[in-house]
Motif scaffolding. Structure first.
Motif, PDB file in Angstrom:
ATOM      1  N   ALA A  29      42.784  50.062  -1.608  1.00 25.67           N
ATOM      2  CA  ALA A  29      43.598  50.975  -0.446  1.00 25.67           C
ATOM      3  C   ALA A  29      43.360  52.351  -0.584  1.00 25.67           C
ATOM      4  O   ALA A  29      43.328  53.325   0.504  1.00 25.67           O
ATOM      5  N   GLU A  30      43.228  52.816  -2.008  1.00 27.85           N
ATOM      6  CA  GLU A  30      43.480  54.397  -2.090  1.00 27.85           C
ATOM      7  C   GLU A  30      41.983  54.759  -1.709  1.00 27.85           C
ATOM      8  O   GLU A  30      41.664  55.873  -1.180  1.00 27.85           O
ATOM      9  N   LEU A  31      40.791  53.865  -1.839  1.00 31.25           N
ATOM     10  CA  LEU A  31      39.433  54.393  -1.483  1.00 31.25           C
ATOM     11  C   LEU A  31      39.500  54.493  -0.108  1.00 31.25           C
ATOM     12  O   LEU A  31      38.922  55.350   0.543  1.00 31.25           O
ATOM     13  N   VAL A  32      40.131  53.817   0.677  1.00 30.03           N
ATOM     14  CA  VAL A  32      40.109  53.651   2.221  1.00 30.03           C
ATOM     15  C   VAL A  32      40.632  55.078   2.632  1.00 30.03           C
ATOM     16  O   VAL A  32      40.198  55.539   3.554  1.00 30.03           O
ATOM     17  N   ARG A  33      41.847  55.254   2.159  1.00 28.57           N
ATOM     18  CA  ARG A  33      42.476  56.561   2.345  1.00 28.57           C
ATOM     19  C   ARG A  33      41.786  57.655   2.166  1.00 28.57           C
ATOM     20  O   ARG A  33      41.911  58.971   2.714  1.00 28.57           O
ATOM     21  N   ALA A  34      40.945  57.476   1.107  1.00 29.11           N
ATOM     22  CA  ALA A  34      39.939  58.781   0.700  1.00 29.11           C
ATOM     23  C   ALA A  34      38.809  59.047   1.739  1.00 29.11           C
ATOM     24  O   ALA A  34      38.168  60.063   1.518  1.00 29.11           O
ATOM     25  N   GLY A  35      38.290  58.194   2.501  1.00 29.69           N
ATOM     26  CA  GLY A  35      37.358  58.350   3.677  1.00 29.69           C
ATOM     27  C   GLY A  35      36.349  57.726   3.252  1.00 29.69           C
ATOM     28  O   GLY A  35      36.024  56.954   2.189  1.00 29.69           O
ATOM     29  N   GLU A  36      35.079  58.035   3.967  1.00 27.53           N
ATOM     30  CA  GLU A  36      34.001  57.530   4.192  1.00 27.53           C
ATOM     31  C   GLU A  36      33.053  57.806   2.764  1.00 27.53           C
ATOM     32  O   GLU A  36      32.207  57.226   2.651  1.00 27.53           O
ATOM     33  N   SER A  37      33.331  58.725   2.177  1.00 28.33           N
ATOM     34  CA  SER A  37      32.653  59.215   0.744  1.00 28.33           C
ATOM     35  C   SER A  37      32.994  58.004  -0.171  1.00 28.33           C
ATOM     36  O   SER A  37      32.019  57.999  -0.987  1.00 28.33           O
ATOM     37  N   LEU A  50      31.883  49.134  -1.060  1.00 24.23           N
ATOM     38  CA  LEU A  50      30.619  48.189  -0.883  1.00 24.23           C
ATOM     39  C   LEU A  50      30.735  47.464  -2.380  1.00 24.23           C
ATOM     40  O   LEU A  50      30.549  46.089  -2.239  1.00 24.23           O
ATOM     41  N   GLU A  51      30.657  48.050  -3.471  1.00 23.51           N
ATOM     42  CA  GLU A  51      30.329  47.589  -4.705  1.00 23.51           C
ATOM     43  C   GLU A  51      31.597  46.503  -5.089  1.00 23.51           C
ATOM     44  O   GLU A  51      31.505  45.159  -5.627  1.00 23.51           O
ATOM     45  N   MET A  52      32.678  47.024  -4.522  1.00 21.53           N
ATOM     46  CA  MET A  52      33.861  45.991  -4.730  1.00 21.53           C
ATOM     47  C   MET A  52      33.713  44.746  -4.087  1.00 21.53           C
ATOM     48  O   MET A  52      33.841  43.540  -4.646  1.00 21.53           O
ATOM     49  N   THR A 106      33.459  40.895  -5.307  1.00 21.06           N
ATOM     50  CA  THR A 106      34.248  39.919  -4.883  1.00 21.06           C
ATOM     51  C   THR A 106      33.682  38.615  -4.378  1.00 21.06           C
ATOM     52  O   THR A 106      33.801  37.597  -4.611  1.00 21.06           O
ATOM     53  N   ARG A 107      32.680  39.172  -3.492  1.00 23.62           N
ATOM     54  CA  ARG A 107      31.835  37.999  -2.719  1.00 23.62           C
ATOM     55  C   ARG A 107      31.113  37.015  -3.818  1.00 23.62           C
ATOM     56  O   ARG A 107      31.151  35.810  -3.843  1.00 23.62           O
ATOM     57  N   ALA A 108      30.647  37.762  -4.803  1.00 16.49           N
ATOM     58  CA  ALA A 108      29.883  36.759  -5.931  1.00 16.49           C
ATOM     59  C   ALA A 108      30.910  36.154  -6.626  1.00 16.49           C
ATOM     60  O   ALA A 108      30.656  34.795  -6.844  1.00 16.49           O
TER      61      ALA A 108
END
Length: 151
Positions: A84-92, A98-100, A104-106
């Motif tokens: 959630a913090e990363l989303v709020r921080a923006g596209e950068s 993506l790594e998260m 999680t997918r693996a």
């Protein structure tokens, strides 16, 4: 969320409209859980009405659906808050997000494999009790030793 995605959903997408009770009913979460999500930073800013009561938007409902899926993966609350913090921080932060999701997918795929093996064991046991099982154990009934080697 990109401006284009917001435009596709219409101007009312972020309009606060649902009470906490309505969101609890729609999401299957308790009111206390919704308040807690807000307190710990898992929910972005939740709107308020003229009386100071929480009002949730369609955007909030979609976010809660995503959080529900992430909970199903076994993602920790701390990791969800970090996301959630990363989303709020923006596209950068796209690379870190993506790594998260790749990690999680693996983990989910490994759980699916483990569940498939578990279903094979259950099917074998069911066959035994129904008198349909052969004497040989199926190859899918395996155990991993401490080094991850199937025996």
């Amino acid at each position: 969320m990109s401006e284009g995605a917001r435009d596709e959903r219409g101007s009312g997408w972020e309009q606060p409209r649902y009470s906490i009770g309505e969101v609890a009913e729609r999401s299957g979460l308790s009111r206390d859980t919704l308040r807690w999500y807000e307190r710990i930073g898992l929910m972005d800013y939740v709107g308020r009405d003229h009386a100071g009561k929480r009002r949730f938007s369609n955007r909030d409902l979609e976010w809660l659906a995503l959080i529900g899926r992430l909970r199903t993966t076994g993602m920790t609350v701390a990791d969800m808050v970090r996301y959630a913090e990363l989303v709020r921080a923006g596209e950068s932060t796209f690379p870190e997000r993506l790594e998260m999701f790749r990690n999680t997918r693996a983990e989910v795929l490994a759980k699916i494999d483990e569940l498939r093996q578990t279903v094979a064991v259950l099917d074998y046991k069911i066959d035994i009790y129904e008198g349909k099982a052969q004497l040989a154990r199926p190859a899918t009934i395996t155990v991993q030793d401490s080094e991850g080697i199937k025996v």
